[in-house]
Design a protein around this motif. Sequence first.
Motif, short mmCIF file in Angstrom:
data_model
loop_
_atom_site.label_atom_id
_atom_site.label_comp_id
_atom_site.label_asym_id
_atom_site.label_seq_id
_atom_site.Cartn_x
_atom_site.Cartn_y
_atom_site.Cartn_z
N ASP A 339 0.83 -1.20 0.00
CA ASP A 339 0.00 0.00 0.00
C ASP A 339 0.86 1.25 0.00
O ASP A 339 0.59 2.23 -0.70
N ASN A 340 1.90 1.23 0.82
CA ASN A 340 2.78 2.39 0.93
C ASN A 340 3.48 2.67 -0.40
O ASN A 340 3.57 3.81 -0.83
N ASN A 341 3.95 1.63 -1.07
CA ASN A 341 4.59 1.80 -2.37
C ASN A 341 3.60 2.32 -3.40
O ASN A 341 3.97 3.12 -4.28
N ALA A 342 2.34 1.87 -3.31
CA ALA A 342 1.33 2.33 -4.26
C ALA A 342 1.09 3.83 -4.12
O ALA A 342 0.87 4.53 -5.12
N LEU A 343 1.12 4.35 -2.90
CA LEU A 343 0.97 5.79 -2.68
C LEU A 343 2.10 6.56 -3.33
O LEU A 343 1.89 7.60 -3.96
#
Length: 506
Positions: A339-343
């Motif tokens: 999720d963090n990488n997607a942001l």
Amino acid sequence: MAPHQENQSQKTCFVIMGFGKKVDFETGRTLDLDMSYQNMIKPGVEAAGLRCIRADEIVHSGLIDMPMYELLLSADVVVADLSTSNKNAFYELGIRHALRPFTTIIVAEDGIKTFPFDVNHVAVRQYHHLGEDIGASEARRFQKLLTEAIQQILAKDPIEQDSPVYTFLKNLTPPALQKMQEAMRSAATAAKSLEPKTTPEGNESDGADNPTHRALMAQVGEAKKKENWLEMKRLLEVVRKTQANSRKQLRQAATFEASSEDQEDPYLLQQLALATYKSKQPTEEAALLAARSVLAPLAPHTTNDTETLGMWGSIHKRLWDLTKRTADVVSSKTNGKEDNNALLDEAIRAYERGYYLRNDHYNGINFAFLLNKRAAESKVPAEAIADYVQAQRVRKEVIELCNQSLAVQTFPRTPEVYQSKEEQQKEAAERYWVMASQGEAYFGVGLFEEANRIIQYAYAIAPEPWMKVTTEEQLAKLRVLLANDPLRFITPLKRIPKCKLPKKGN
């Protein structure tokens, strides 16, 4: 009573144009059309002795369309500003040309590249816009030009036709003004039954004391200056609700169906998103997520609006920073790391599109910085190296863009050129951020002496202390990222021995 009927002895000029900041999609530039109106058009009209009205200045309790259409018909003069190729402005100009054979003046910012075929043979008076403001000398020049144009048009007897509709359709008879006004008043009376009996805030109102759009947006501007984000957010929500009610009433009055064309004002949503995430209420994360929802109707994944893209990138960058610090996740669909990488990926895509559409230093320097962020996070050497190299290339482009921008700026100009101290500070701030971006770009490509020289000069002209603090914090973050140079993954290639070619005949 329509606004132009308050003083029958004074002639009226209705101004067709957008308001607030609008993006010119031909050039990617953002123009503050309020500056055009306040600094040039309105003073020029008033100097000619006419009362100047723009749509956001009309005091009305019902549909804005009713008094607007009446003014398009009855105004003694109409000035249509077609800057940024505003669709509403073109539509309203067409209505004016159909209703009145004369006294319509077309103006536009000189950055516009092409006009539609139906307009490109009509006289267009042009002015030069700086983006955020209008230069004092240019404002004086265009004011004088517009005043003289209005006076000359009204002084002619008979008045010359300037509508292409009546020029090409020789036997066309314009509508009788009195009968048209009576028809419009009848339509307004019929529509009145559809009006809400309360204000957007839920208070009973007869409409007489309703503030105009411009008055509300002026309050928004004051709240923004004071960094009173909650008040700014509250005011913008009032404006948004008012506009939604007006669109609903229009559909009911005209039996229209809601469609994709029934869109909200991008500038309003951009400012509301800004106030929402800046407020950090009820929590910083909740505010960022709410701001993201506010921008969603503007289709951030496909839009060419660079302001929307910049805001979308900023929100996702902040969400990424926040979740990185707190080790929380925005959603629970996948693991937190993904999720963090997607942001971060979403922020990079937004700044990348904004940069290539607008070709500007702001989006470029943010794009490069986030590429370095992703390179530092990546565990795949090839991907880390690719991001690092692309970041360096973008910074070299940013250096050249800043050189071009600084070459056309004369700063500081002589004091008498500025209309106010605020204007001088605004110009200093614009120059500061160009130099700060250039200094960061030089720093990023390893030219530290040149970076220090430019940044020190920028510090010397910074109108606000916080600007220097922001730049120093950004350079400190960049220094850490550059220390994690992914080129360390590259190992010298082993020399491959030459292969012996078989002899002919073998």
